[in-house]
Design a protein around this motif. Structure first.
Motif, PDB file in Angstrom:
ATOM      1  N   LEU A   1      42.583  39.252  50.553  1.00  0.00           N
ATOM      2  CA  LEU A   1      42.086  40.641  50.955  1.00  0.00           C
ATOM      3  C   LEU A   1      40.393  40.534  50.667  1.00  0.00           C
ATOM      4  O   LEU A   1      39.990  40.155  49.434  1.00  0.00           O
ATOM      5  CB  LEU A   1      42.825  41.535  50.053  1.00  0.00           C
ATOM      6  N   GLU A   2      39.739  41.306  51.508  1.00  0.00           N
ATOM      7  CA  GLU A   2      38.118  41.147  51.095  1.00  0.00           C
ATOM      8  C   GLU A   2      37.781  41.891  49.720  1.00  0.00           C
ATOM      9  O   GLU A   2      36.971  41.364  49.049  1.00  0.00           O
ATOM     10  CB  GLU A   2      37.542  42.159  52.196  1.00  0.00           C
ATOM     11  N   LYS A   3      38.494  42.861  49.333  1.00  0.00           N
ATOM     12  CA  LYS A   3      38.089  43.391  48.037  1.00  0.00           C
ATOM     13  C   LYS A   3      38.475  42.535  46.858  1.00  0.00           C
ATOM     14  O   LYS A   3      37.849  42.715  45.650  1.00  0.00           O
ATOM     15  CB  LYS A   3      39.130  44.920  47.619  1.00  0.00           C
ATOM     16  N   ASN A   4      39.365  41.334  47.161  1.00  0.00           N
ATOM     17  CA  ASN A   4      39.625  40.397  46.128  1.00  0.00           C
ATOM     18  C   ASN A   4      39.054  39.397  45.932  1.00  0.00           C
ATOM     19  O   ASN A   4      39.057  38.507  45.084  1.00  0.00           O
ATOM     20  CB  ASN A   4      41.139  40.242  46.149  1.00  0.00           C
ATOM     21  N   VAL A   5      37.922  39.025  47.138  1.00  0.00           N
ATOM     22  CA  VAL A   5      37.343  37.770  47.367  1.00  0.00           C
ATOM     23  C   VAL A   5      36.361  37.263  46.056  1.00  0.00           C
ATOM     24  O   VAL A   5      36.464  36.027  45.649  1.00  0.00           O
ATOM     25  CB  VAL A   5      36.579  37.829  48.444  1.00  0.00           C
ATOM     26  N   PRO A   6      35.831  38.347  45.277  1.00  0.00           N
ATOM     27  CA  PRO A   6      34.900  37.742  44.219  1.00  0.00           C
ATOM     28  C   PRO A   6      35.739  37.469  43.207  1.00  0.00           C
ATOM     29  O   PRO A   6      35.777  36.162  42.470  1.00  0.00           O
ATOM     30  CB  PRO A   6      34.095  39.064  43.891  1.00  0.00           C
ATOM     31  N   ASP A   7      37.003  37.836  42.953  1.00  0.00           N
ATOM     32  CA  ASP A   7      37.780  37.702  41.741  1.00  0.00           C
ATOM     33  C   ASP A   7      38.604  36.375  41.975  1.00  0.00           C
ATOM     34  O   ASP A   7      38.609  35.448  41.307  1.00  0.00           O
ATOM     35  CB  ASP A   7      38.871  38.714  41.644  1.00  0.00           C
ATOM     36  N   PHE A   8      39.031  36.356  43.315  1.00  0.00           N
ATOM     37  CA  PHE A   8      39.670  35.107  44.004  1.00  0.00           C
ATOM     38  C   PHE A   8      38.732  33.763  43.634  1.00  0.00           C
ATOM     39  O   PHE A   8      39.133  32.696  43.182  1.00  0.00           O
ATOM     40  CB  PHE A   8      40.106  35.135  45.367  1.00  0.00           C
ATOM     41  N   ASN A   9      37.466  33.997  44.178  1.00  0.00           N
ATOM     42  CA  ASN A   9      36.414  32.779  44.035  1.00  0.00           C
ATOM     43  C   ASN A   9      36.273  32.401  42.656  1.00  0.00           C
ATOM     44  O   ASN A   9      36.475  31.301  42.209  1.00  0.00           O
ATOM     45  CB  ASN A   9      35.326  32.978  44.459  1.00  0.00           C
ATOM     46  N   LYS A  10      36.233  33.414  41.661  1.00  0.00           N
ATOM     47  CA  LYS A  10      36.133  33.181  40.185  1.00  0.00           C
ATOM     48  C   LYS A  10      37.294  32.392  39.544  1.00  0.00           C
ATOM     49  O   LYS A  10      36.999  31.251  38.880  1.00  0.00           O
ATOM     50  CB  LYS A  10      35.754  34.311  39.509  1.00  0.00           C
TER      51      LYS A  10
ATOM     52  N   TYR B   1      45.873  37.478  44.917  1.00  0.00           N
ATOM     53  CA  TYR B   1      44.891  37.978  45.701  1.00  0.00           C
ATOM     54  C   TYR B   1      44.957  38.086  47.553  1.00  0.00           C
ATOM     55  O   TYR B   1      44.094  38.717  48.031  1.00  0.00           O
ATOM     56  CB  TYR B   1      43.616  37.305  45.337  1.00  0.00           C
ATOM     57  N   ALA B   2      45.870  37.154  47.751  1.00  0.00           N
ATOM     58  CA  ALA B   2      46.184  37.276  49.238  1.00  0.00           C
ATOM     59  C   ALA B   2      46.573  38.459  49.965  1.00  0.00           C
ATOM     60  O   ALA B   2      47.384  39.160  49.377  1.00  0.00           O
ATOM     61  CB  ALA B   2      47.150  36.133  49.576  1.00  0.00           C
ATOM     62  N   ASP B   3      46.313  38.693  51.024  1.00  0.00           N
ATOM     63  CA  ASP B   3      46.924  39.725  51.801  1.00  0.00           C
ATOM     64  C   ASP B   3      48.288  39.555  52.006  1.00  0.00           C
ATOM     65  O   ASP B   3      48.979  38.149  52.358  1.00  0.00           O
ATOM     66  CB  ASP B   3      46.229  39.774  53.463  1.00  0.00           C
TER      67      ASP B   3
END
Length: 143
Positions: free
Chosen positions: A50-59, A131-133
């Protein structure tokens, strides 16, 4: 208070020193291309996050990968001789056939590498679920 701070710094320095893999072990792991393979996996997964989760996912993903690489470097350092690692790294640098290396204790090495890989897989699975859709996860289950 000052004594506690000095004791903490000393303890931290000692532990940090023990956790360091040799330059040869780090080069070996780098030559294996594992980090690049994991980055490719990340690129395949990112469209399902999910786009809103990308920064946390990357980290979190990057942290898990860094921990795995560090564990692999330390395992390599304890498993192979410096001489074997140097020969292997030199053969890769010269684009030659890589030198065959045998672990000091094959059974122990296999157990530890399997544990590292299992922990990596479970950590990445947890991050993906977090974090995934949901539609992406459902699609993955059907495949």
């Amino acid at each position: 208070m000052k004594k506690i701070l000095i004791a903490f710094i000393t303890l931290f320095t000692i532990q940090f020193g023990f956790a360091q893999a040799s330059a040869e072990a780090k080069t070996y792991v780098k030559n294996m291309g594992i980090k690049e393979q994991l980055e490719d996996t990340k690129k395949e997964i990112l469209p399902g996050i999910l786009e809103k989760n990308v920064p946390d996912f990357n980290k979190e993903f990057d942290g898990v990968v860094a921990d795995f690489i560090l564990g692999l470097e330390n395992l390599t350092n304890e498993t192979f001789t410096t001489e074997d690692l140097k020969k292997f790294n030199k053969s890769i640098a010269e684009s030659a056939e890589p030198e065959l290396m045998n672990p000091k204790d094959p059974a122990n090495f296999e157990n530890k590498i399997n544990s590292l890989q299992e922990n990596l897989g479970l950590s990445l699975q947890g991050i993906l679920i977090k974090y995934a859709d949901p539609a992406f996860l459902q699609e993955m289950e059907q495949e």
